[in-house]
Design an enzyme around this catalytic site. Structure first.
Site, PDB file in Angstrom:
ATOM      1  N   ASP A 165      -1.074  -1.782  -4.019  1.00  0.00           N
ATOM      2  CA  ASP A 165      -2.423  -1.910  -3.459  1.00  0.00           C
ATOM      3  C   ASP A 165      -3.031  -0.513  -3.293  1.00  0.00           C
ATOM      4  O   ASP A 165      -2.390   0.385  -2.734  1.00  0.00           O
ATOM      5  CB  ASP A 165      -2.298  -2.615  -2.097  1.00  0.00           C
ATOM      6  N   ASP A 197      -7.204   2.782  -7.655  1.00  0.00           N
ATOM      7  CA  ASP A 197      -8.461   2.750  -6.905  1.00  0.00           C
ATOM      8  C   ASP A 197      -9.215   4.065  -7.087  1.00  0.00           C
ATOM      9  O   ASP A 197      -9.013   5.023  -6.347  1.00  0.00           O
ATOM     10  CB  ASP A 197      -8.171   2.487  -5.421  1.00  0.00           C
ATOM     11  N   GLY A 202     -10.196  -4.221   7.340  1.00  0.00           N
ATOM     12  CA  GLY A 202      -9.986  -4.149   8.783  1.00  0.00           C
ATOM     13  C   GLY A 202     -10.424  -5.397   9.540  1.00  0.00           C
ATOM     14  O   GLY A 202     -10.787  -6.421   8.949  1.00  0.00           O
ATOM     15  N   SER A 214       0.849  -1.192   0.000  1.00  0.00           N
ATOM     16  CA  SER A 214       0.000   0.000   0.000  1.00  0.00           C
ATOM     17  C   SER A 214       0.888   1.246   0.000  1.00  0.00           C
ATOM     18  O   SER A 214       2.110   1.149   0.184  1.00  0.00           O
ATOM     19  CB  SER A 214      -0.866  -0.001   1.267  1.00  0.00           C
ATOM     20  N   ALA A 257     -10.782  -9.229   2.665  1.00  0.00           N
ATOM     21  CA  ALA A 257     -11.203 -10.632   2.746  1.00  0.00           C
ATOM     22  C   ALA A 257     -10.567 -11.395   3.901  1.00  0.00           C
ATOM     23  O   ALA A 257     -10.558 -12.621   3.900  1.00  0.00           O
ATOM     24  CB  ALA A 257     -10.901 -11.317   1.421  1.00  0.00           C
ATOM     25  N   HIS A 311     -11.329  -7.493  -2.082  1.00  0.00           N
ATOM     26  CA  HIS A 311     -10.573  -6.796  -1.023  1.00  0.00           C
ATOM     27  C   HIS A 311     -11.255  -7.098   0.306  1.00  0.00           C
ATOM     28  O   HIS A 311     -12.355  -7.646   0.352  1.00  0.00           O
ATOM     29  CB  HIS A 311     -10.596  -5.283  -1.264  1.00  0.00           C
ATOM     30  N   ASP A 365      -4.690  -8.724   4.579  1.00  0.00           N
ATOM     31  CA  ASP A 365      -3.729  -7.917   5.330  1.00  0.00           C
ATOM     32  C   ASP A 365      -3.978  -8.080   6.835  1.00  0.00           C
ATOM     33  O   ASP A 365      -3.097  -8.493   7.594  1.00  0.00           O
ATOM     34  CB  ASP A 365      -3.845  -6.439   4.916  1.00  0.00           C
ATOM     35  N   SER A 366      -5.217  -7.798   7.253  1.00  0.00           N
ATOM     36  CA  SER A 366      -5.515  -7.820   8.694  1.00  0.00           C
ATOM     37  C   SER A 366      -5.131  -9.146   9.360  1.00  0.00           C
ATOM     38  O   SER A 366      -4.610  -9.150  10.481  1.00  0.00           O
ATOM     39  CB  SER A 366      -7.005  -7.555   8.924  1.00  0.00           C
TER      40      SER A 366
HETATM   41  P1  13P Z   1      -8.271  -7.026   5.115  1.00  0.00           P
HETATM   42  O1  13P Z   1      -8.290  -5.816   5.977  1.00  0.00           O
HETATM   43  O2  13P Z   1      -9.575  -7.769   5.194  1.00  0.00           O
HETATM   44  O3  13P Z   1      -7.105  -7.912   5.338  1.00  0.00           O
HETATM   45  O4  13P Z   1      -8.186  -6.507   3.586  1.00  0.00           O
HETATM   46  C1  13P Z   1      -6.946  -6.204   3.008  1.00  0.00           C
HETATM   47  C2  13P Z   1      -7.083  -5.554   1.677  1.00  0.00           C
HETATM   48  O5  13P Z   1      -8.114  -5.525   1.053  1.00  0.00           O
HETATM   49  C3  13P Z   1      -5.879  -4.962   1.110  1.00  0.00           C
HETATM   50  O6  13P Z   1      -6.139  -4.247  -0.048  1.00  0.00           O
HETATM   51  O1  G3H Z   2      -6.498  -2.396   2.012  1.00  0.00           O
HETATM   52  C1  G3H Z   2      -5.464  -1.926   2.421  1.00  0.00           C
HETATM   53  C2  G3H Z   2      -4.496  -2.579   3.286  1.00  0.00           C
HETATM   54  O2  G3H Z   2      -5.040  -3.193   4.405  1.00  0.00           O
HETATM   55  C3  G3H Z   2      -3.382  -1.632   3.569  1.00  0.00           C
HETATM   56  O3  G3H Z   2      -3.586  -0.889   4.707  1.00  0.00           O
HETATM   57  O4  G3H Z   2      -3.020   1.486   4.161  1.00  0.00           O
HETATM   58  O5  G3H Z   2      -2.770   0.579   6.494  1.00  0.00           O
HETATM   59  O6  G3H Z   2      -1.189  -0.133   4.697  1.00  0.00           O
HETATM   60  P1  G3H Z   2      -2.574   0.351   5.050  1.00  0.00           P
HETATM   61 ZN    ZN Z   3      -8.076  -3.319  -0.096  1.00  0.00          ZN
END
Ligand code: 13P
Ligand code: G3H
Ligand code: ZN
Length: 317
Positions: A83, A105, A187, A50, A221, A219, A264-265
């Site tokens: 991302d 995006d 999140g 990101s 997910a 996203h 990510d989360s």
């Molecule tokens: P999560 O917060 O569900 O992991 O989503 C991550 C994401 O979509 C990154 O672009």
């Molecule tokens: O969807 C985005 C990711 O979870 C990235 O999050 O902007 O905190 O790096 P971030």
């Molecule tokens: Zn995302």
């Protein structure tokens, strides 16, 4: 294998009914954990970063770490993907830096504006004569609910993707894949307690019908693994009512047109649980290699589980 774009990866995933995990990378331990799990399971993988990750790693460090992972796992197809690229300039900078795939995006923009900026990125990324290679582009249409650093959309504004618009968007922009909103959100707090998590597979199918063979992206997910949430809560953390997408629903989506699933989360939660547990059990430890080692192992296990048991990409490299 050097870095690849996602074109062939998605084609094969679509045809064979599985999805590729797109995992967010922010530091060395996360890059190592993801690529080790993918290499051991012979799974293609997408490492995505990101704008926040680029800032945190001063851009350069992240690229070098991904290059190191490619050297460590020469047999592994790896995509380096931007991302949530917020505008043309960010996408261009990443392409010029060697990324093999970018997301533009424009989902918060009016439809026509989103078409315009997405097409602009595609025209730049797909110009093989000028760039010497084809960079794949992901667009986004529809708004996800949820809260995160750079992507803030109030629940009330959550808006599922309109299949008519999706068809028009893909045809007019030339994007290689499209992120859609069907009930996921960014999140660790995706649903309110008592709320029934449900992905709108019917909308996904309607979009897939209009765009046969076209790769769809999900996203937001993460499944928010409860065993790690429990560890965090029992060792000084506070994540009450953290809830994610049920894995069964992601499994279902990956058998349909979904070729890329963003996580990510879950990695953040696994990493944090590892650190909290380690430090709680060893209050005398102060060597980061000790607690980050445990944390890295947790991330690796989460990634391996997704590849094997949820996305179905094991042995597809
Ligand atoms: P999560 O917060 O569900 O992991 O989503 C991550 C994401 O979509 C990154 O672009
Ligand atoms: O969807 C985005 C990711 O979870 C990235 O999050 O902007 O905190 O790096 P971030
Ligand atoms: Zn995302």
């Amino acid at each position: 294998m050097s870095l690849v774009n996602s074109k062939e990866m998605f084609k094969k995933a679509y045809e064979e009914g599985y999805a590729i995990g797109a995992f967010n990378v922010n530091n060395m331990e996360i890059v190592q954990a993801i690529t080790e799990a993918a290499a051991e399971l012979h799974s293609p993988v997408i490492l995505q970063c990101s704008s926040g990750a680029r800032k945190y790693t001063y851009g350069k460090y992240l690229i070098k770490m991904v290059e190191a992972a490619c050297e460590m796992h020469p047999e592994l197809p790896i995509v380096l993907h931007l991302d949530h690229g917020a505008n043309f300039e960010i996408c261009k900078a990443c392409i010029d830096d060697g990324f093999t795939s970018v997301m533009i995006d424009g989902s918060a923009l009016p439809f026509e504006e989103n078409v315009r900026v997405t097409k602009m990125v595609c025209d730049y990324a797909h110009d093989v004569k000028a760039r010497g290679r084809y960079i794949t582009v992901e667009g986004e249409l529809g708004k996800l609910a949820g809260i995160e650093d750079d992507v803030k959309v109030a629940d009330e504004d959550a808006q599922f993707t309109n299949p008519n618009e999706a068809e028009e968007f893909v045809k007019r922009t030339g994007v290689d894949s499209l992120a859609i909103a069907i009930g996921t959100s960014h999140g660790a707090y995706k649903f309110k307690p008592g709320q029934k998590p449900r992905l709108r597979i019917d909308i996904l199918d309607e979009i897939a019908k209009r765009l046969p063979g076209f790769p769809i992206v999900l996203h937001g997910a993460s499944s928010v693994p409860q065993e790690y949430v429990k560890i965090i809560n029992e060792h000084g953390g506070m994540m009450p009512d953290a809830i994610g997408i049920p894995e069964e629903q992601l499994k279902e989506a990956s058998k349909h047109a979904v070729c890329k699933i963003n996580v990510d989360s879950d990695l953040r939660i696994a990493l944090t649980a590892g650190i909290r547990l380690h430090l709680d059990e060893h209050p005398d430890h102060f060597d980061p290699r000790q607690y980050l080692g445990d944390a890295r192992e947790n991330v690796k296990q989460v990634v391996a589980h997704k590849i094997k048991d949820v996305f179905g990409s094991e042995n597809k490299a």
